[in-house]
Scaffold this motif. Structure first.
Motif, PDB file in Angstrom:
ATOM      1  N   TYR A  78       0.870  -1.392   0.126  1.00  0.00           N
ATOM      2  CA  TYR A  78      -0.065   0.093   0.229  1.00  0.00           C
ATOM      3  C   TYR A  78       0.796   1.101   0.226  1.00  0.00           C
ATOM      4  CZ  TYR A  78       0.198  -0.748   4.668  1.00  0.00           C
ATOM      5  OH  TYR A  78       0.553  -1.326   6.639  1.00  0.00           O
ATOM      6  N   ASN A 122      -9.243  -4.178   2.472  1.00  0.00           N
ATOM      7  CA  ASN A 122      -8.663  -3.195   2.523  1.00  0.00           C
ATOM      8  C   ASN A 122      -7.392  -2.978   1.180  1.00  0.00           C
ATOM      9  OD1 ASN A 122      -9.544  -0.417   2.744  1.00  0.00           O
ATOM     10  ND2 ASN A 122      -7.169  -0.661   4.011  1.00  0.00           N
ATOM     11  N   LEU A 125      -7.642  -3.844  -2.084  1.00  0.00           N
ATOM     12  CA  LEU A 125      -9.081  -3.187  -3.195  1.00  0.00           C
ATOM     13  C   LEU A 125      -8.266  -1.347  -3.294  1.00  0.00           C
ATOM     14  CD1 LEU A 125     -12.216  -4.368  -1.777  1.00  0.00           C
ATOM     15  CD2 LEU A 125     -11.208  -4.680  -4.271  1.00  0.00           C
ATOM     16  N   GLY A 126      -7.460  -0.935  -2.798  1.00  0.00           N
ATOM     17  CA  GLY A 126      -6.483  -0.044  -2.770  1.00  0.00           C
ATOM     18  C   GLY A 126      -6.578   1.261  -1.748  1.00  0.00           C
ATOM     19  N   GLY A 127      -6.552   0.637  -0.259  1.00  0.00           N
ATOM     20  CA  GLY A 127      -6.977   0.783   0.731  1.00  0.00           C
ATOM     21  C   GLY A 127      -5.935   1.030   1.272  1.00  0.00           C
ATOM     22  N   THR A 128      -5.026   1.499   2.289  1.00  0.00           N
ATOM     23  CA  THR A 128      -3.832   1.624   2.981  1.00  0.00           C
ATOM     24  C   THR A 128      -3.976   1.171   4.643  1.00  0.00           C
ATOM     25  OG1 THR A 128      -4.379   4.022   3.783  1.00  0.00           O
ATOM     26  CG2 THR A 128      -3.208   3.762   1.717  1.00  0.00           C
ATOM     27  N   GLY A 184     -10.388   1.214   1.237  1.00  0.00           N
ATOM     28  CA  GLY A 184      -9.871   0.366  -0.563  1.00  0.00           C
ATOM     29  C   GLY A 184     -11.938   1.201  -1.580  1.00  0.00           C
ATOM     30  N   ARG A 185     -10.981   0.677  -2.739  1.00  0.00           N
ATOM     31  CA  ARG A 185     -12.278   0.931  -3.706  1.00  0.00           C
ATOM     32  C   ARG A 185     -13.463   0.051  -3.106  1.00  0.00           C
ATOM     33  NH1 ARG A 185      -7.784   0.197  -6.310  1.00  0.00           N
ATOM     34  NH2 ARG A 185      -8.592  -2.008  -6.681  1.00  0.00           N
TER      35      ARG A 185
END
Length: 245
Positions: A78, A122, A125-128, A184-185
């Motif tokens: 991430y 998370n 799906l692009g989260g941190t 995330g997305r």
């Protein structure tokens, strides 16, 4: 006599760790028995997925997936540098579970992320992630001691799947020093601890994709979350069979 109905196949990701048992001391693919017990009690058939990329091929046969707890996810996934308090990541497990997750999402099968599993959902799906909660919150109640689960009061969003299953307030078992930071997305936060930590997420537009920061497998007398996953798997399997016909 008719054969009994087939139990849904529930994939469970596993740890890759050095372990000692009987006369052996070596690398092992392992998982706490409580995960297996709660899946079985919920009507599912547990399928253990070792942390090797070849295990992702098994997703095609699964009816649902549980991403289990475990060590910290490598922060490179991430875009972060390692925090001094972060644990040593397991690159092979990280890589394997990210592939498994995306294959499960592509197939549209139900997914439940537990602790690390919620974080992996998370990150996938692009989260941190927040890498060390005591530094942010000023307390260690989410992770009171090694091998100890801290009781955490969680407020769940009315109308969410988690609230429908557990009510709008729940006391849960936590053991984590990291947590979701930027979502995330498509993920929606549906549960928070009293200190604001995200404790539950759901993926919009999917039948059952839920992540919880706590450990539902630690209370085998309360199988509501896992039972809901198994029921969703049964419904999904029925739909797939109708399509196949």
């Amino acid at each position: 006599m008719a054969d009994p109905p087939r139990r849904p196949l529930i994939g469970l990701t596993t740890y890759g760790e050095r372990a000692r048992y009987l006369v052996w001391d070596h690398q092992a693919a392992l998982l706490p028995r409580s995960y297996v017990d709660v899946v079985t009690a919920s009507g599912g058939a547990p399928v253990l997925l070792p942390p090797v990329l070849a295990a992702a091929e098994a997703v095609a046969a699964l009816d649902a997936l549980i991403l289990t707890g475990g060590p910290d996810i490598g922060p490179g996934h991430y875009g972060a540098a390692p925090h001094p308090e972060a644990f040593t990541p397991r690159p092979e497990r990280d890589a394997t579970e990210l592939v498994i997750l995306h294959r499960a999402l592509d197939r549209g099968i139900p997914v439940l992320g537990v602790c690390r599993g919620a974080q992996l959902l998370n990150v996938g799906l692009g989260g941190t992630l927040s890498q060390h909660l005591p530094e942010v919150l000023g307390h260690e109640r989410h992770n009171p001691a090694p091998g100890v689960f801290g009781p955490t009061a969680v407020r769940l969003t009315a109308g969410s799947r988690t609230a429908e299953l557990l009510g709008e307030r729940a006391l849960v078992h936590c053991h984590h020093h990291q947590a979701i930071d930027r979502l995330g997305r498509g993920l929606v936060a549906t549960g928070r601890a009293e200190d604001g930590t995200i404790e539950a997420v759901e993926l919009a537009g999917h039948r059952f994709v839920v992540g919880v920061q706590w450990h539902p497998e630690q209370d085998v007398t309360d199988i509501r979350l896992v039972s809901a996953l198994v029921r969703a798997a049964e419904l999904a399997a029925g739909r797939h069979e109708e399509v196949d016909r």
